[in-house]
Design a protein around this motif. Structure first.
Motif, short mmCIF file in Angstrom:
data_model
loop_
_atom_site.label_atom_id
_atom_site.label_comp_id
_atom_site.label_asym_id
_atom_site.label_seq_id
_atom_site.Cartn_x
_atom_site.Cartn_y
_atom_site.Cartn_z
N THR A 77 -56.66 -16.45 126.68
CA THR A 77 -57.69 -17.18 127.40
C THR A 77 -58.77 -16.20 127.82
N HIS A 79 -62.06 -15.77 130.17
CA HIS A 79 -62.81 -16.30 131.30
C HIS A 79 -64.13 -15.54 131.38
N GLN A 83 -66.84 -20.10 132.58
CA GLN A 83 -66.21 -20.86 131.50
C GLN A 83 -64.82 -20.32 131.23
N THR A 84 -63.97 -21.19 130.69
CA THR A 84 -62.66 -20.78 130.20
C THR A 84 -62.58 -21.15 128.73
#
Length: 283
Positions: A77, A79, A83-84
């Motif tokens: 993921t 970041h 936003q992710t």
């Protein structure tokens, strides 16, 4: 007074023995490979390979460079700017294309992986700050290039005419065991409008099932880069100038390489010149 040596190398070229970086010789902290412009002796191009254990996180300050986070194995993921971006990734580079994330300059990025994995961070010093974006795997153009024992697969995930960036160009190549790629030998070390673009380049290698491959760089001018390297998984080769290719895969062991390119030219483009001694009869 001693006379200067004949045919001095280009001013920014590393010594010839510094063009091949065997696995582990350019590691730094969490990075199994860490090549920045200062290490390479040039102005734009960078590559890091980040290794994360299960549950690990990593902070990246992008500084004056744009970056692409590309899973080599596993998912993560990203970041960035509120936003992710969730990257599904892949089991290995030989399992197909991966999704990826573009992150801009002047940002702080957190990369987290629940199951752990290995991630390439391809970077280039740049001027513009473009928005962070997700690159879906199904949208990556996959090209079958060459034929016979010159056949290979090119994954143009961040080619100049495919994905927008300011300076960075990056593609993946998978060469079947026993085949040649980066052939005919070619170069992009001069700015010649419409004919050739000036680009620094990094090759990062992985070999399926272990084994070795071979990478050649030959001089395009007196005193230029000259290398014949036996490469293995985790190795990198720097190409500041010169004819590069062929890249040769060991029989029964497919060879992967990631190409990262950037340069000072006014336009972001990949224009190459083929070696005239190797083009006759090329398929």
């Amino acid at each position: 007074m001693n006379a200067p040596p004949p045919n001095p190398p280009p001013p920014n070229a590393p010594p010839p023995n510094d063009l091949h970086l065997p696995a582990g010789t350019a590691s730094h902290g969490s990075y199994a490979l860490h090549v920045d412009p200062d290490r390479a002796g040039w102005s734009h191009c960078a590559l890091r390979v980040l290794e994360l254990g299960p549950g690990d996180t990593h902070l990246l300050d992008t500084g004056d460079s744009e970056w692409i986070v590309l899973p080599l194995s596993g998912g993560c993921t990203v970041h960035i700017d509120g936003q992710t971006l969730q990257l599904l990734g892949r089991e290995s580079v030989f399992g197909g294309v991966s999704d990826f994330a573009y992150v801009p300059r002047d940002a702080r990025v957190q990369i987290a992986s629940g199951a752990g994995g290995r991630f390439a961070l391809a970077g280039a010093k740049c001027e513009r700050r473009l928005p962070a974006r997700y690159g879906p795997a199904p949208e990556v153009p996959v090209e079958a290039r060459g034929s016979g024992n010159q056949a290979r697969q090119v994954r143009n995930f961040a080619a100049a005419d495919v994905f927008e960036a300011d300076r960075l160009i990056a593609v993946e190549v998978v060469t079947p065991g026993g085949n040649w790629s980066s052939y005919p030998p070619h170069k992009h070390d001069e700015h010649r409008p419409g004919t050739e673009s000036e680009l620094e380049e990094i090759y990062y290698f992985e070999i399926d099932g272990g084994g070795v491959g071979y990478q050649r760089i030959s001089p395009s001018r007196p005193g230029g880069s000259d290398l014949l390297a036996e490469v293995a998984t985790g190795d990198a080769v720097l190409v500041p100038d010169g004819w590069h290719g062929p890249s040769i895969a060991q029989p029964e062991h497919d060879m992967y390489y990631l190409n990262v390119m950037a340069g000072p030219g006014p336009d972001r483009e990949w224009k190459i010149c083929f070696h005239p001694d190797h083009t006759e009869g090329y398929r």
